[in-house]
Enzyme design. Structure first.
Site, short mmCIF file in Angstrom:
data_model
loop_
_atom_site.label_atom_id
_atom_site.label_comp_id
_atom_site.label_asym_id
_atom_site.label_seq_id
_atom_site.Cartn_x
_atom_site.Cartn_y
_atom_site.Cartn_z
NE ARG A 112 50.48 86.22 42.06
CZ ARG A 112 50.46 85.15 41.27
NH1 ARG A 112 51.46 84.92 40.45
NH2 ARG A 112 49.42 84.34 41.27
CB SER A 142 46.19 84.63 45.82
OG SER A 142 46.00 83.54 44.97
CD GLU A 145 48.69 88.17 44.68
OE1 GLU A 145 47.79 88.88 44.20
OE2 GLU A 145 48.82 86.96 44.43
N1 EPU Z 1 45.78 74.12 48.79
C1 EPU Z 1 45.16 73.56 49.91
N2 EPU Z 1 44.07 74.21 50.40
C2 EPU Z 1 43.56 75.30 49.84
C3 EPU Z 1 44.17 75.87 48.72
C4 EPU Z 1 45.30 75.25 48.20
O1 EPU Z 1 45.57 72.57 50.43
O2 EPU Z 1 42.56 75.81 50.38
C5 EPU Z 1 46.99 73.47 48.27
C6 EPU Z 1 46.77 72.22 47.49
O3 EPU Z 1 47.85 71.38 47.78
C7 EPU Z 1 46.86 72.67 46.04
C8 EPU Z 1 47.92 73.75 46.16
O4 EPU Z 1 47.68 74.35 47.42
O5 EPU Z 1 47.25 71.62 45.24
C9 EPU Z 1 47.87 74.80 45.09
O6 EPU Z 1 46.58 75.38 45.04
P1 EPU Z 1 46.11 76.15 43.73
O7 EPU Z 1 46.38 75.35 42.52
O8 EPU Z 1 44.72 76.61 43.94
O9 EPU Z 1 47.12 77.37 43.63
P2 EPU Z 1 47.65 78.41 44.70
O10 EPU Z 1 49.10 78.12 44.91
O11 EPU Z 1 46.77 78.48 45.89
C10 EPU Z 1 48.50 80.10 42.90
C11 EPU Z 1 48.30 81.54 42.57
C12 EPU Z 1 46.96 81.75 41.90
C13 EPU Z 1 46.95 80.93 40.62
C14 EPU Z 1 47.18 79.46 40.97
C15 EPU Z 1 47.33 78.60 39.75
C16 EPU Z 1 49.56 82.78 44.21
C17 EPU Z 1 49.50 83.64 45.42
N3 EPU Z 1 48.38 82.34 43.78
O12 EPU Z 1 47.51 79.76 43.87
O13 EPU Z 1 46.84 83.12 41.56
O14 EPU Z 1 45.72 81.07 39.92
O15 EPU Z 1 48.40 79.32 41.72
O16 EPU Z 1 48.54 78.84 39.14
O17 EPU Z 1 50.63 82.52 43.69
C18 EPU Z 1 46.01 85.22 42.31
O18 EPU Z 1 47.19 85.61 42.33
O19 EPU Z 1 45.07 85.98 42.62
C19 EPU Z 1 45.73 83.84 41.95
C20 EPU Z 1 44.51 83.34 42.00
#
Ligand code: EPU
Length: 332
Positions: free
Chosen positions: A156, A224, A320
């Protein structure tokens, strides 16, 4: 005063002194020439910006359009204007059998904004396809090209968020996509797909995103809100003594990335509201505007989350989303 509510996906009530729209390269050069000394903020589709106050300057919408493709034996080269919609480009590529972008389906925003925060999802970051970025340098109004290796891409992050922040206007991006395509199915929900086509991956990503992430057309948000923090393995070791189930992703030999959504959920913020700004019940990393949310409410909730995460986990979250106040960029 001009309303900005419809120009950013958070939909906060805010205004700017003036609005402008760039539709041609000569518009872009004219704009830069005439705004040398006046404040302005460049906007794509407003999907990673929240106007938390009335902005004392001109908001400029980037609407340059155009896609050209050339090919050699091994690659397709795409020249895409900054104002093209990212998701439409992903669809267009699949229709033309150009594969590689499918993991990045449904990311809101423009092509010109994509390199700034090195958009990424489901195991793919856009940096792997970027050959160069074209921009106008505000200092001399010249059109410049910067090669991938000079873009300082990170998670990012890029040179456009740092050294070149508000010093250049991105007008186009050149992508290179190999014809010998390999699916990327490393990420949890995609791992179950067996021998998927690019279209299968696209469909799955769309399904997963639609299930977890609120559609900004229906519920104001900017994806995010915070970045996933990167911490040292030493810090991880200490935290694991207190939180043995804390999830993490391998990043490099010294560091790991922690899903901020998990940290925020542990602290009970899911579904919590500050006025009309709510921490999304399906994905704690996303803050949403239920309708009448204000910049002050957004900042209040975001600060509460940031402080609570720091107190409990000793981790400093970085937001972000670009927060824009009266004078420009605001930090939490
Ligand atoms: N999780 C929780 N609770 C929540 C959300 C997430 O426990 O409310 C934990 C879970 O363990 C889950 C893990 O976080 O398995 C990952 O969650 P998720 O797959 O939803 O991904 P993220 O890390 O929260 C990132 C990106 C997203 C992108 C997804 C998929 C960032 C800041 N965000 O989210 O990007 O779509 O991975 O690759 O890196 C964005 O930048 O706007 C965005 C949506």
């Amino acid at each position: 005063m001009k309303s900005l509510q419809h120009l950013h996906t958070f939909g906060l009530r805010a205004s700017s002194n003036d609005l402008a729209c760039i539709q041609t390269l000569s518009d872009a050069h004219d704009f830069v020439e005439h705004h040398k000394y006046a404040p302005f903020y460049l906007l794509g589709q407003g999907s990673n910006t929240a106007f938390i106050e009335d902005y004392e300057g001109t908001v400029v919408e980037m609407a340059l359009k155009g896609i050209t493709v050339s090919e050699d034996d091994g690659h397709y080269t795409l020249n895409v204007a900054a104002g093209e919609n990212w998701h439409q480009l992903v669809i267009w590529c699949l229709q033309h059998n150009i594969r590689g972008f499918e993991n990045l389906a449904l990311i809101p925003g423009t092509v010109g904004a994509a390199p700034i925060q090195n958009i990424g999802a489901y195991g793919v970051e856009i940096e792997r396809f970027i050959q160069s970025v074209q921009y106008i340098d505000y200092a001399n109004n010249q059109l410049c090209h910067i090669a991938n290796k000079d873009c300082a891409f990170g998670y990012r992050d890029s040179v456009f968020k740092n050294k070149l922040w508000q010093k250049v206007m991105i007008v186009g991006v050149t992508f290179s996509l190999a014809k010998s395509w390999q699916p990327v199915v490393t990420y949890g929900e995609l791992a179950a797909l067996s021998a998927p086509s690019a279209q299968d991956i696209f469909n799955k990503v769309v399904e997963v995103r639609q299930a977890k992430l609120p559609d900004p057309k229906r519920l104001g948000n900017a994806g995010s809100f915070f970045k996933n923090p990167i911490i040292s393995r030493t810090a991880l070791g200490l935290l694991q003594q207190r939180f043995p189930h804390m999830p993490y992703y391998e990043t490099n030999i010294h560091e790991v990335k922690i899903p901020a959504g998990w940290l925020i959920e542990q602290l009970g913020f899911k579904g919590q509201q500050e006025g009309d700004i709510r921490c999304h019940p399906e994905q704690a990393l996303v803050l949403t505007n239920l309708g009448q949310g204000t910049g002050t409410q957004l900042v209040t909730l975001a600060r509460k989350i940031k402080q609570a995460v720091e107190r409990q986990f000793n981790i400093v979250l970085e937001h972000e989303v670009q927060l824009i106040g009266a004078k420009g960029t605001v930090l939490l």
